[in-house]
Design an enzyme around this catalytic site. Structure first.
Site, PDB file in Angstrom:
ATOM      1  CG  ASN A   8      -1.846   1.091   1.365  1.00  0.00           C
ATOM      2  OD1 ASN A   8      -1.843   2.000   0.539  1.00  0.00           O
ATOM      3  ND2 ASN A   8      -2.681   1.041   2.391  1.00  0.00           N
ATOM      4  CE  LYS A  15       0.107   3.269   6.418  1.00  0.00           C
ATOM      5  NZ  LYS A  15      -1.268   3.663   6.635  1.00  0.00           N
ATOM      6  NE  ARG A  90      -6.152   1.661  -0.313  1.00  0.00           N
ATOM      7  CZ  ARG A  90      -6.478   2.239   0.817  1.00  0.00           C
ATOM      8  NH1 ARG A  90      -5.685   2.156   1.865  1.00  0.00           N
ATOM      9  NH2 ARG A  90      -7.615   2.897   0.912  1.00  0.00           N
ATOM     10  CG  HIS A 178     -12.245   4.843   2.261  1.00  0.00           C
ATOM     11  ND1 HIS A 178     -12.839   6.017   2.679  1.00  0.00           N
ATOM     12  CD2 HIS A 178     -10.922   4.987   2.466  1.00  0.00           C
ATOM     13  CE1 HIS A 178     -11.907   6.851   3.114  1.00  0.00           C
ATOM     14  NE2 HIS A 178     -10.733   6.256   2.997  1.00  0.00           N
ATOM     15  CB  SER A 208      -5.993   9.919   8.568  1.00  0.00           C
ATOM     16  OG  SER A 208      -5.505   8.747   8.000  1.00  0.00           O
ATOM     17  N   GLY A 209      -8.490   9.326   6.489  1.00  0.00           N
ATOM     18  CA  GLY A 209      -9.468   9.541   5.421  1.00  0.00           C
ATOM     19  C   GLY A 209     -10.801   9.031   5.942  1.00  0.00           C
ATOM     20  NE  ARG A 238      -7.624  13.042   2.140  1.00  0.00           N
ATOM     21  CZ  ARG A 238      -7.905  11.765   1.968  1.00  0.00           C
ATOM     22  NH1 ARG A 238      -8.893  11.408   1.174  1.00  0.00           N
ATOM     23  NH2 ARG A 238      -7.213  10.847   2.583  1.00  0.00           N
ATOM     24  CD  GLU A 376      -8.379   0.047   3.949  1.00  0.00           C
ATOM     25  OE1 GLU A 376      -7.630   0.264   4.939  1.00  0.00           O
ATOM     26  OE2 GLU A 376      -8.812   0.948   3.237  1.00  0.00           O
TER      27      GLU A 376
HETATM   28  P1  ADP Z   1      -5.295   5.671   7.962  1.00  0.00           P
HETATM   29  O1  ADP Z   1      -5.132   4.190   7.801  1.00  0.00           O
HETATM   30  O2  ADP Z   1      -6.210   6.312   6.965  1.00  0.00           O
HETATM   31  O3  ADP Z   1      -4.026   6.436   8.190  1.00  0.00           O
HETATM   32  P2  ADP Z   1      -6.570   4.994  10.445  1.00  0.00           P
HETATM   33  O4  ADP Z   1      -7.747   4.199  10.039  1.00  0.00           O
HETATM   34  O5  ADP Z   1      -5.409   4.302  11.064  1.00  0.00           O
HETATM   35  O6  ADP Z   1      -6.099   5.931   9.270  1.00  0.00           O
HETATM   36  O7  ADP Z   1      -7.073   6.126  11.447  1.00  0.00           O
HETATM   37  C1  ADP Z   1      -6.179   7.060  11.960  1.00  0.00           C
HETATM   38  C2  ADP Z   1      -6.931   8.003  12.875  1.00  0.00           C
HETATM   39  O8  ADP Z   1      -7.646   7.268  13.869  1.00  0.00           O
HETATM   40  C3  ADP Z   1      -5.994   8.907  13.636  1.00  0.00           C
HETATM   41  O9  ADP Z   1      -5.767  10.090  12.947  1.00  0.00           O
HETATM   42  C4  ADP Z   1      -6.752   9.169  14.897  1.00  0.00           C
HETATM   43  O10 ADP Z   1      -7.445  10.381  14.738  1.00  0.00           O
HETATM   44  C5  ADP Z   1      -7.773   8.070  15.008  1.00  0.00           C
HETATM   45  N1  ADP Z   1      -7.610   7.264  16.232  1.00  0.00           N
HETATM   46  C6  ADP Z   1      -6.806   6.206  16.427  1.00  0.00           C
HETATM   47  N2  ADP Z   1      -6.931   5.746  17.699  1.00  0.00           N
HETATM   48  C7  ADP Z   1      -7.839   6.534  18.315  1.00  0.00           C
HETATM   49  C8  ADP Z   1      -8.421   6.584  19.608  1.00  0.00           C
HETATM   50  N3  ADP Z   1      -8.079   5.721  20.562  1.00  0.00           N
HETATM   51  N4  ADP Z   1      -9.331   7.538  19.857  1.00  0.00           N
HETATM   52  C9  ADP Z   1      -9.685   8.423  18.904  1.00  0.00           C
HETATM   53  N5  ADP Z   1      -9.187   8.423  17.672  1.00  0.00           N
HETATM   54  C10 ADP Z   1      -8.277   7.506  17.364  1.00  0.00           C
END
Ligand code: ADP
Length: 389
Positions: A8, A15, A90, A178, A208-209, A238, A376
């Protein structure tokens, strides 16, 4: 032992996960090369969490994704005993035509490179490692799995913008993203709650997305994301849905350059832009800055509005599923979002929510509320194995 590597690739990180093919798929390790070109670090952990590698590199040694891919390949050859039989990637955009994963060759790769203008920030990064492997190991099967494929069954009505038809023909469509996460969650729901999985379900992928998807009978019929990954919900950095007139104002009245607008909308907006504090929900929850609280209030408000929209598309709602970083880990935000669904008949059980159980609704809740961790990478590994077979 035969293994599958799942890749990914993003703008500054690569990743990866390795799966053994043995009685299905078994995750062996996961890793990440982050800070590519600035402060490269390779972290790798085994399936039980033990650290297998933690190496810092000079920026010049890992200037781009292709060298990052070489580092990962070299590490695997040296430290990993498995025999790599395929790589699953991905890929954010499959355009109008790729409605399922596909075995990559030069012709397909060239076709996917033509889609770069539809996802200029993501597609080139996704494709660079594919080309690198194709050049070094043309014999190794590589499979592309698209974030758009799961949404390709959307109706024409759902796929259109109200602009002249020729734009649709040229690819300006509501694609939705997604998709690998939604496909995984839909499959999991089918296993754990088959009655519900065949009904009307909204899945909220909140990481984060962030986006939400309307599932009818396990198939995607609507998404909050459209032509690009900017639409719908506000995200970490975003903007989410925005009146296109704002973009015209930024360009024409404020004289911003297109690249500045792009940076603003992709990197400096969302929770980060609104709060001025952070893009990370954990930091916002911990902050006593009122702007942090305001950003979260806006996030929850927009999720509530979009849930209403998707419930309308479904003609009602049987279940709402939380997934991804925020959805899986934040009982506080789950409770606040569930409160926005009360009018639809959803009631959250505070104890089950705090424990992060699969079903976090009360027994009399008309809408079931679930927490389903997404995967994923496993979805990509499954597709890769299926195509290999
Ligand atoms: P990506 O894979 O798109 O980078 P993730 O699905 O890992 O994103 O989500 C990341 C986000 O999840 C972080 O930016 C954070 O805001 C949120 N997050 C992770 N753990 C916690 C938690 N314990 N409480 C609140 N938000 C969390």
């Amino acid at each position: 032992m035969d293994t599958i590597l799942v890749v990914n690739a993003g703008s500054s990180s690569l990743k990866f996960e390795v799966f053994a093919i043995a009685d299905g798929l078994k995750k062996l390790l996961r890793g990440q090369m982050e800070g590519i070109g600035t402060a490269p670090r390779l972290h790798i952990k085994g399936s039980d969490g033990q650290v297998l590698a933690e190496n810092a590199h000079a920026p010049n040694d890992v200037p781009d994704l292709i060298t990052a891919m070489r580092f990962v390949g070299a590490w695997l050859r040296e430290h990993h005993e498995g025999r790599l039989v395929a790589v699953g990637h991905r890929v954010v955009h499959g355009g109008p035509d790729y409605d399922r994963p596909i075995l990559l060759d030069e012709a397909v790769l060239t076709d996917l490179e033509r889609l770069v203008p539809l996802a200029p920030l993501h597609q080139p990064n996704n494709l660079a490692p594919i080309r690198a492997v194709l050049e070094r190991r043309p014999d190794l099967p590589q499979i592309a799995c698209f974030d758009t494929s799961f949404h390709r069954g959307h109706s024409l009505v759902a796929s259109h913008y109200a602009i002249p038809e020729h734009f649709f023909e040229e690819g300006v469509r509501r694609y939705g993203f997604h998709g690998l996460s939604y496909e995984y969650v839909a499959g999991k729901l089918h296993d754990v709650a088959p009655g519900i999985a065949n009904g009307r379900v909204i899945v909220a992928h909140l990481g984060s997305g962030a986006s939400m998807c309307a599932l009818l009978g396990g198939k995607s019929i609507e998404s909050t994301l459209g032509f690009t990954a900017l639409d719908g919900l506000p995200m970490g950095t975003r903007c989410g849905q925005i009146d296109p007139g704002v973009i015209l104002y930024l360009l024409q009245q404020l004289g911003m350059a297109p690249k500045e607008v792009e940076n603003l909308l992709y990197k400096d907006s969302g929770l980060k832009g609104l709060s001025g504090v952070s893009n990370d929900v954990r930091a916002l929850l911990a902050s006593d800055d009122p702007r942090a609280a305001f950003a979260l209030e806006h996030f929850v408000h927009r999720i509530g509005l979009n849930a209403g929209m998707l419930a309308a598309a479904l003609g009602g709602l049987d279940a709402f599923v939380f997934t991804a970083g925020i959805g899986e880990n934040s009982p506080v935000l789950r409770a606040r979002i569930a409160a926005k669904l009360e009018w639809l008949g959803a009631k959250i059980d505070p104890a089950r929510n705090a424990a992060g159980e699969l079903d976090i609704s009360t027994p009399d809740s008309k809408v079931r509320l679930y927490v389903v961790p997404t995967d994923e990478e496993l979805m990509i590994a499954r597709h890769t194995l299926a195509l290999l077979n």
